[in-house]
Design an enzyme around this catalytic site. Structure first.
Site, PDB file in Angstrom:
ATOM      1  CD  GLU A 270      -2.628  -1.324   2.560  1.00  0.00           C
ATOM      2  OE1 GLU A 270      -2.262  -0.614   3.524  1.00  0.00           O
ATOM      3  OE2 GLU A 270      -3.540  -2.155   2.652  1.00  0.00           O
ATOM      4  N   PRO A 271       1.584   1.543  -1.077  1.00  0.00           N
ATOM      5  CG  PRO A 271       2.485   1.683  -3.231  1.00  0.00           C
ATOM      6  CD  PRO A 271       1.729   0.760  -2.306  1.00  0.00           C
ATOM      7  N   GLY A 272       1.695   5.050  -0.581  1.00  0.00           N
ATOM      8  CA  GLY A 272       0.962   6.297  -0.764  1.00  0.00           C
ATOM      9  C   GLY A 272       1.948   7.442  -0.873  1.00  0.00           C
ATOM     10  NE  ARG A 273       5.647   8.931   4.133  1.00  0.00           N
ATOM     11  CZ  ARG A 273       5.311   9.694   5.166  1.00  0.00           C
ATOM     12  NH1 ARG A 273       5.617  10.972   5.160  1.00  0.00           N
ATOM     13  NH2 ARG A 273       4.684   9.171   6.193  1.00  0.00           N
TER      14      ARG A 273
ATOM     15  NE  ARG B 136       4.474  14.281   7.009  1.00  0.00           N
ATOM     16  CZ  ARG B 136       5.782  14.212   7.024  1.00  0.00           C
ATOM     17  NH1 ARG B 136       6.515  15.204   6.513  1.00  0.00           N
ATOM     18  NH2 ARG B 136       6.404  13.176   7.550  1.00  0.00           N
TER      19      ARG B 136
ATOM     20  CE1 TYR C   4       2.615  12.372  12.769  1.00  0.00           C
ATOM     21  CE2 TYR C   4       2.640  13.145  10.506  1.00  0.00           C
ATOM     22  CZ  TYR C   4       2.024  12.458  11.531  1.00  0.00           C
ATOM     23  OH  TYR C   4       0.814  11.846  11.304  1.00  0.00           O
TER      24      TYR C   4
ATOM     25  CB  CYS D 262      -1.816  33.445  16.108  1.00  0.00           C
ATOM     26  SG  CYS D 262      -1.458  34.491  17.529  1.00  0.00           S
ATOM     27  CD  GLU D 263      -0.534  27.862  17.930  1.00  0.00           C
ATOM     28  OE1 GLU D 263       0.407  27.548  18.684  1.00  0.00           O
ATOM     29  OE2 GLU D 263      -1.726  27.852  18.268  1.00  0.00           O
TER      30      GLU D 263
ATOM     31  CE1 TYR E 251      -1.008  10.112   5.214  1.00  0.00           C
ATOM     32  CE2 TYR E 251       1.247   9.992   4.429  1.00  0.00           C
ATOM     33  CZ  TYR E 251       0.045   9.383   4.713  1.00  0.00           C
ATOM     34  OH  TYR E 251      -0.103   8.038   4.472  1.00  0.00           O
TER      35      TYR E 251
END
Length: 470
Positions: free
Chosen positions: A323-326, A367, A371, A398-399, A428
Site C-alpha cells: 500500500e504505497p501512498g507517500r 507535518r 511530527y 498565531c503559533e 499528508y
C-alpha cells in the site's frame, strides 16, 4: 530532542541539524527532492511540468500545491512494474481527489481508503469497487453496510466490535437469501515490530490503537471468530509496520511473524487464506539526509523475504499486496508560497538566522509541527548572487510552532514578494490541511507538458462561512 519548555530550548536547536551543509551554489536544485520534470532556468526560475512557477502564481496566487501528473503516474507505474504479481493499493489517505483516483486506476493500481468520504471520492472516480480496500479502526455499522453493498473488495478488520458489526451485516444478507454480496475481510495484525520512525506513525508495536496482537493470541481468536461466522469470507492477514521507512529490514521480522500465524491458522483452523498484505510506509527524500530505496530494490528484497519465510513455514505463497501512498504522491507535489516579511534574529555566538515568513504555514503543512518533520526549500522566482544564510521558513499563523521548514540555506537577499517552493509536500499536507485562524485551504494544480488545470480549487470565504449558521 524536545524540551519541556519548547523546541527552541532543546540542545543545539539554534545551531541547525548536523547534516545540513551550506551549498556551493544556493541556486542549484537538489533534483532527488523534486518531481522529475522540475528544473531551474538560467534566470533561476523554477519550472514544473513545463510551466514556470511565477506564471502559475500570476494566475492562481499563493499558497498553492503543484502536482506533477507525469511524475505521479511514473511513480505509480514503477511500483506496479517492480511488484509485478502483487496487488498494489495506492494509499488514498496520503492525498486523494477525483483526478488522482482516476490516475491510480488508469495506471493499473488498486485503491486503499479509510473513510466513507474517501470511498465516495473513489466511487465518484469510477474506481472498480472490487479493487478498493477499506481501512479504519472505528468503522460504523452504516459505513460497513455501505462498503459491503457497494462491493468493496476487502475490508480490513480492526476490532472485535467491528467483527460484531460484520456478523450483523452478514446475518442480514443471509436472511434475505443473498449469495452474491457478502463481507470479504482481512484481519489487521500487530506484529510487534518497532519501525524506526516517529512514534505517531509507527503502527506495528503493541501499545497503539490498530489491529489484533499476534503475541497475545488476539489475532488468532479474531480469525477463528470470522471463520466460524456465516456469510463472511476471510481473505487473509494484513500488517503495517509504520511510515517513512527506507529499507525492507523491518518487513523481514513482520513477514516472519505474520506468516507464522498464517501457517498456524492453516494448521489449527483448517482455513487456507489466499491473500496477505504487508502494508506500505515506504519513505521518500524530504532533505539531502534521506536515502530511500527504489521500488525495484524494495520488491526484490520483499520477494526474497516472503519466499524464504514461506519455505520455512511450509506454506504456499499467498497473493501479496502492498500500500504505497507517500512514495508515489509525496515527491510529485511541491508547495509554492509568497514571502511577506523577512526578519534577522541574532543567535548565540554572534550568528544570525533569517526568519522568512510566507503566506501559508501549519494550515497547509502540519507535518513540521506535528511530527517534527524536516523539509527543504528553494527560491523559485529568480537566481541570487548573494551567499546562502541559515534560514527558517515560517507561516503566518498565531503559533510559535508554525514552521514550514525548520532549517535551510536560502540566499541572503530573500525579500518580500519572492516565491519560496517546498518539495515533497504531496503526502499528508493537503489531506491534513485545516482552516486554522480561518485560513482558506490552497488549491491543487496539476501540471503536465506545459498545461495546468485546477483539480482541487482554492477555498473561498463562502466555503468558510457555509457551515457557520450564525
Amino acid at each position: 530532542m524536545t524540551h519541556e519548555a519548547g523546541w527552541a530550548h532543546a540542545p543545539g536547536a539554534l545551531a541547525g541539524p548536523a547534516w545540513l551543509r551550506a551549498p556551493e551554489d544556493v541556486n542549484r536544485l537538489e533534483s532527488q527532492l523534486w518531481p522529475s520534470t522540475a528544473r531551474k532556468d538560467d534566470a533561476g526560475v523554477l519550472h514544473v511540468g513545463g510551466i514556470a512557477l511565477p506564471d502559475l502564481v500570476a494566475e492562481h496566487n499563493t499558497p498553492a500545491y503543484i502536482l506533477d501528473e507525469a511524475d505521479f503516474r511514473s511513480r505509480a507505474a514503477a511500483f506496479r512494474d517492480a511488484f509485478a504479481g502483487w496487488d498494489v493499493y495506492y494509499a488514498g489517505k496520503a492525498f486523494l481527489c477525483t483526478a488522482v483516483a482516476r490516475w491510480v486506476a488508469e495506471e493499473g493500481l488498486s485503491l486503499d481508503v479509510c473513510s466513507d468520504g474517501e470511498l465516495t471520492v473513489a466511487l465518484r472516480a469510477d474506481v472498480d469497487p472490487a479493487r478498493i480496500g477499506y481501512h479504519g479502526n472505528n468503522k460504523t455499522l452504516l459505513e460497513l453496510r455501505r462498503a459491503v453493498a457497494e462491493g468493496v473488495g476487502r475490508i480490513i478488520v480492526d476490532s472485535l466490535h467491528e467483527i460484531e458489526r460484520l456478523e450483523t451485516i452478514a446475518a442480514e444478507l443471509v436472511s434475505r437469501g443473498s449469495t452474491e454480496v457478502r463481507p470479504r475481510v482481512m484481519v489487521r495484525v500487530t506484529a510487534g515490530v518497532e519501525a524506526h520512525t516517529h512514534e505517531y506513525i509507527a503502527t506495528a508495536h503493541e501499545d497503539q490503537k490498530f489491529g489484533f496482537s499476534i503475541t497475545s493470541g488476539d489475532a488468532l481468536a479474531a480469525v477463528r471468530r470470522l471463520h466460524e461466522a456465516d456469510g463472511i469470507e476471510v481473505l487473509g492477514l494484513h500488517s503495517h509496520i509504520g511510515s517513512q521507512i527506507f529499507d525492507a529490514s523491518g518487513f523481514e521480522v513482520a513477514a516472519r511473524r505474520v506468516l507464522t500465524l498464517h501457517a498456524q491458522i492453516e494448521r489449527d483452523l483448517g482455513l487456507t487464506m489466499p491473500e496477505m498484505d504487508l502494508g506500505g510506509g515506504f519513505g521518500i527524500a524530504y532533505t539531502t539526509q534521506d536515502d530511500p530505496s527504489t521500488p525495484a530494490v524494495l520488491a526484490a528484497a520483499m520477494n526474497q523475504i516472503v519466499d524464504h519465510e514461506c519455505r520455512a513455514q511450509g506454506v504456499a505463497r499467498p497473493q501479496l499486496s502492498i500500500e504505497p501512498g507517500r512514495a508515489i504522491v509525496g515527491p510529485s507535489m511541491c508547495t509554492v508560497y509568497t514571502v511577506g516579511t523577512v526578519k534577522q534574529v541574532a543567535l548565540d555566538g554572534g550568528a544570525q538566522r533569517s526568519y522568512v515568513s510566507v503566506d501559508g504555514g501549519m494550515s497547509d503543512n502540519i507535518r513540521t509541527a506535528l511530527y517534527d518533520a524536516d523539509y527543504s526549500a528553494t527560491l523559485a522566482n529568480r537566481a541570487s548572487p548573494i551567499p546562502a544564510t541559515i534560514s527558517r521558513v515560517v507561516g503566518k499563523h498565531c503559533e510559535a510552532g508554525d514552521i514550514v521548514v525548520r532549517d535551510e540555506f536560502l540566499p541572503g537577499d530573500v525579500r518580500p514578494g519572492d516565491l519560496i517552493a517546498v518539495p515533497g509536500t504531496g503526502a499528508y499536507c493537503r489531506s491534513m490541511a485545516s482552516n486554522y485562524n480561518h485560513s482558506l485551504r490552497p488549491p491543487v494544480i496539476a501540471v503536465k507538458d506545459g498545461e495546468a488545470r485546477v483539480i482541487v480549487r482554492r477555498e473561498t470565504v463562502d466555503d468558510l462561512l457555509a457551515t457557520d449558521l450564525g
